[in-house]
Design a protein around this motif. Structure first.
Motif, PDB file in Angstrom:
ATOM      1  N   ALA A   1      -9.453  -5.884 -10.939  1.00  0.00           N
ATOM      2  CA  ALA A   1      -8.170  -6.486 -10.594  1.00  0.00           C
ATOM      3  C   ALA A   1      -8.235  -7.099  -9.208  1.00  0.00           C
ATOM      4  CB  ALA A   1      -7.048  -5.463 -10.648  1.00  0.00           C
ATOM      5  N   SER A   2      -7.463  -8.135  -9.027  1.00  0.00           N
ATOM      6  CA  SER A   2      -7.278  -8.774  -7.737  1.00  0.00           C
ATOM      7  C   SER A   2      -5.782  -8.762  -7.439  1.00  0.00           C
ATOM      8  CB  SER A   2      -7.811 -10.205  -7.778  1.00  0.00           C
ATOM      9  OG  SER A   2      -7.694 -10.802  -6.524  1.00  0.00           O
ATOM     10  N   VAL A   3      -5.411  -8.195  -6.285  1.00  0.00           N
ATOM     11  CA  VAL A   3      -4.011  -7.943  -5.978  1.00  0.00           C
ATOM     12  C   VAL A   3      -3.605  -8.677  -4.706  1.00  0.00           C
ATOM     13  CG1 VAL A   3      -2.319  -6.150  -5.506  1.00  0.00           C
ATOM     14  CG2 VAL A   3      -4.241  -5.651  -6.986  1.00  0.00           C
ATOM     15  N   LYS A   4      -2.404  -9.262  -4.733  1.00  0.00           N
ATOM     16  CA  LYS A   4      -1.813  -9.885  -3.546  1.00  0.00           C
ATOM     17  C   LYS A   4      -0.380  -9.409  -3.415  1.00  0.00           C
ATOM     18  CE  LYS A   4      -4.746 -13.886  -3.750  1.00  0.00           C
ATOM     19  NZ  LYS A   4      -4.897 -15.303  -3.913  1.00  0.00           N
ATOM     20  N   LEU A   5      -0.045  -8.891  -2.240  1.00  0.00           N
ATOM     21  CA  LEU A   5       1.303  -8.428  -1.956  1.00  0.00           C
ATOM     22  C   LEU A   5       1.798  -9.167  -0.728  1.00  0.00           C
ATOM     23  CD1 LEU A   5       2.804  -4.979  -2.015  1.00  0.00           C
ATOM     24  CD2 LEU A   5       2.778  -6.120   0.162  1.00  0.00           C
ATOM     25  N   SER A   6       3.025  -9.618  -0.788  1.00  0.00           N
ATOM     26  CA  SER A   6       3.624 -10.251   0.388  1.00  0.00           C
ATOM     27  C   SER A   6       5.036  -9.721   0.556  1.00  0.00           C
ATOM     28  CB  SER A   6       3.625 -11.773   0.258  1.00  0.00           C
ATOM     29  OG  SER A   6       4.388 -12.178  -0.844  1.00  0.00           O
TER      30      SER A   6
ATOM     31  N   LEU B   1       0.119 -10.782 -13.614  1.00  0.00           N
ATOM     32  CA  LEU B   1       1.446 -10.184 -13.589  1.00  0.00           C
ATOM     33  C   LEU B   1       2.033 -10.409 -12.204  1.00  0.00           C
ATOM     34  CD1 LEU B   1       0.814  -6.697 -15.246  1.00  0.00           C
ATOM     35  CD2 LEU B   1       1.838  -8.697 -16.287  1.00  0.00           C
ATOM     36  N   THR B   2       3.279 -10.824 -12.152  1.00  0.00           N
ATOM     37  CA  THR B   2       3.990 -10.984 -10.888  1.00  0.00           C
ATOM     38  C   THR B   2       5.264 -10.173 -10.952  1.00  0.00           C
ATOM     39  OG1 THR B   2       3.096 -13.218 -10.621  1.00  0.00           O
ATOM     40  CG2 THR B   2       5.002 -12.633  -9.280  1.00  0.00           C
ATOM     41  N   VAL B   3       5.479  -9.359  -9.909  1.00  0.00           N
ATOM     42  CA  VAL B   3       6.637  -8.478  -9.856  1.00  0.00           C
ATOM     43  C   VAL B   3       7.352  -8.693  -8.532  1.00  0.00           C
ATOM     44  CG1 VAL B   3       7.390  -6.072  -9.817  1.00  0.00           C
ATOM     45  CG2 VAL B   3       5.533  -6.761 -11.311  1.00  0.00           C
ATOM     46  N   TYR B   4       8.658  -8.799  -8.588  1.00  0.00           N
ATOM     47  CA  TYR B   4       9.502  -8.880  -7.392  1.00  0.00           C
ATOM     48  C   TYR B   4      10.314  -7.597  -7.326  1.00  0.00           C
ATOM     49  CZ  TYR B   4       8.386 -13.821  -7.694  1.00  0.00           C
ATOM     50  OH  TYR B   4       7.731 -15.021  -7.758  1.00  0.00           O
ATOM     51  N   ARG B   5      10.218  -6.860  -6.220  1.00  0.00           N
ATOM     52  CA  ARG B   5      10.945  -5.604  -6.085  1.00  0.00           C
ATOM     53  C   ARG B   5      11.702  -5.602  -4.768  1.00  0.00           C
ATOM     54  NH1 ARG B   5       9.479  -1.771  -9.906  1.00  0.00           N
ATOM     55  NH2 ARG B   5      11.461  -0.980  -9.171  1.00  0.00           N
TER      56      ARG B   5
ATOM     57  N   THR C   1       1.488  -9.858  -6.933  1.00  0.00           N
ATOM     58  CA  THR C   1       0.802 -10.585  -7.986  1.00  0.00           C
ATOM     59  C   THR C   1      -0.522  -9.885  -8.237  1.00  0.00           C
ATOM     60  OG1 THR C   1       1.805 -12.667  -7.310  1.00  0.00           O
ATOM     61  CG2 THR C   1      -0.134 -12.804  -8.707  1.00  0.00           C
ATOM     62  N   SER C   2      -0.738  -9.483  -9.475  1.00  0.00           N
ATOM     63  CA  SER C   2      -1.962  -8.779  -9.843  1.00  0.00           C
ATOM     64  C   SER C   2      -2.625  -9.517 -10.991  1.00  0.00           C
ATOM     65  CB  SER C   2      -1.642  -7.338 -10.244  1.00  0.00           C
ATOM     66  OG  SER C   2      -2.812  -6.670 -10.646  1.00  0.00           O
ATOM     67  N   THR C   3      -3.916  -9.746 -10.852  1.00  0.00           N
ATOM     68  CA  THR C   3      -4.698 -10.371 -11.904  1.00  0.00           C
ATOM     69  C   THR C   3      -5.660  -9.324 -12.448  1.00  0.00           C
ATOM     70  OG1 THR C   3      -4.593 -12.520 -10.810  1.00  0.00           O
ATOM     71  CG2 THR C   3      -6.297 -12.234 -12.475  1.00  0.00           C
ATOM     72  N   GLY C   4      -5.429  -8.904 -13.677  1.00  0.00           N
ATOM     73  CA  GLY C   4      -6.315  -7.953 -14.333  1.00  0.00           C
ATOM     74  C   GLY C   4      -7.427  -8.698 -15.031  1.00  0.00           C
ATOM     75  N   ILE C   5      -8.648  -8.185 -14.889  1.00  0.00           N
ATOM     76  CA  ILE C   5      -9.818  -8.877 -15.417  1.00  0.00           C
ATOM     77  C   ILE C   5     -10.597  -7.925 -16.317  1.00  0.00           C
ATOM     78  CG2 ILE C   5     -11.972 -10.030 -14.796  1.00  0.00           C
ATOM     79  CD1 ILE C   5     -10.542 -10.530 -12.020  1.00  0.00           C
ATOM     80  N   TYR C   6     -10.964  -8.407 -17.481  1.00  0.00           N
ATOM     81  CA  TYR C   6     -11.841  -7.658 -18.380  1.00  0.00           C
ATOM     82  C   TYR C   6     -12.695  -8.654 -19.143  1.00  0.00           C
ATOM     83  CZ  TYR C   6     -13.533  -4.379 -21.843  1.00  0.00           C
ATOM     84  OH  TYR C   6     -14.356  -3.612 -22.632  1.00  0.00           O
ATOM     85  N   LYS C   7     -13.996  -8.523 -19.010  1.00  0.00           N
ATOM     86  CA  LYS C   7     -14.971  -9.456 -19.591  1.00  0.00           C
ATOM     87  C   LYS C   7     -14.610 -10.874 -19.140  1.00  0.00           C
ATOM     88  CE  LYS C   7     -16.246  -6.627 -23.535  1.00  0.00           C
ATOM     89  NZ  LYS C   7     -16.318  -6.526 -24.987  1.00  0.00           N
TER      90      LYS C   7
END
Length: 106
Positions: free
Chosen positions: A64-69, A90-94, A78-84
Motif C-alpha cells: 500500500a501507498s498512503v498519503k494523509l493531509s 480509496l479516499t476518506v475524508y474524516r 488516500t490509500s492505494t492498495g496493491i496486489y500483483k
C-alpha cells in the motif's frame, strides 16, 4: 465419440471459472491492502506535520501507498492498495470530531 468432445469442453469451462474467481480474489486482496493503509494513516496522524506519505511493505512486497493531509476541519487520507498487477484507490475524508469519537488522536 461424444465423450471426446465433452471432456475438452469441460476442461475449458473449469479453467475459465477459475480465472474469474482469481480476478475477484486479486481485486479483493488489493482492497484489503488499501484498507490496511487507511487504518495505518488514521492511527499515525502526525502532530506537528501537515502531511504524511508512507509506503507499507510486507515480505519485500509493496502492499500500500498512503498519503494523509490535514485539512481545515479534518484529514484527507488516500490509500492505494496493491496486489500483483492490481491497484485499488480509496479516499476518506474524516472530521476531527469523528476521529476523536472513534478513539483516534488528532
Amino acid at each position: 465419440m461424444k465423450l471426446k468432445f465433452i471432456i475438452p469442453f469441460l476442461f475449458i469451462v473449469i479453467l475459465s471459472a477459475q480465472e474469474e474467481t482469481t480476478f475477484e480474489d486479486d481485486i479483493d486482496r488489493a482492497f484489503i491492502h488499501a484498507k490496511k493503509g487507511l487504518y495505518f494513516a488514521l492511527g499515525n496522524i502526525p502532530i506537528t506535520k501537515n502531511s504524511l506519505s508512507q509506503d507499507l511493505i510486507d515480505n519485500d512486497v509493496l502492499i500500500a501507498s498512503v498519503k494523509l493531509s490535514k485539512e481545515t476541519n479534518g484529514v484527507k487520507v488516500t490509500s492505494t492498495g496493491i496486489y500483483k498487477t492490481y491497484s485499488v484507490d480509496l479516499t476518506v475524508y474524516r472530521s476531527y470530531d469523528s476521529l476523536e469519537k472513534e478513539g483516534y488522536r488528532r
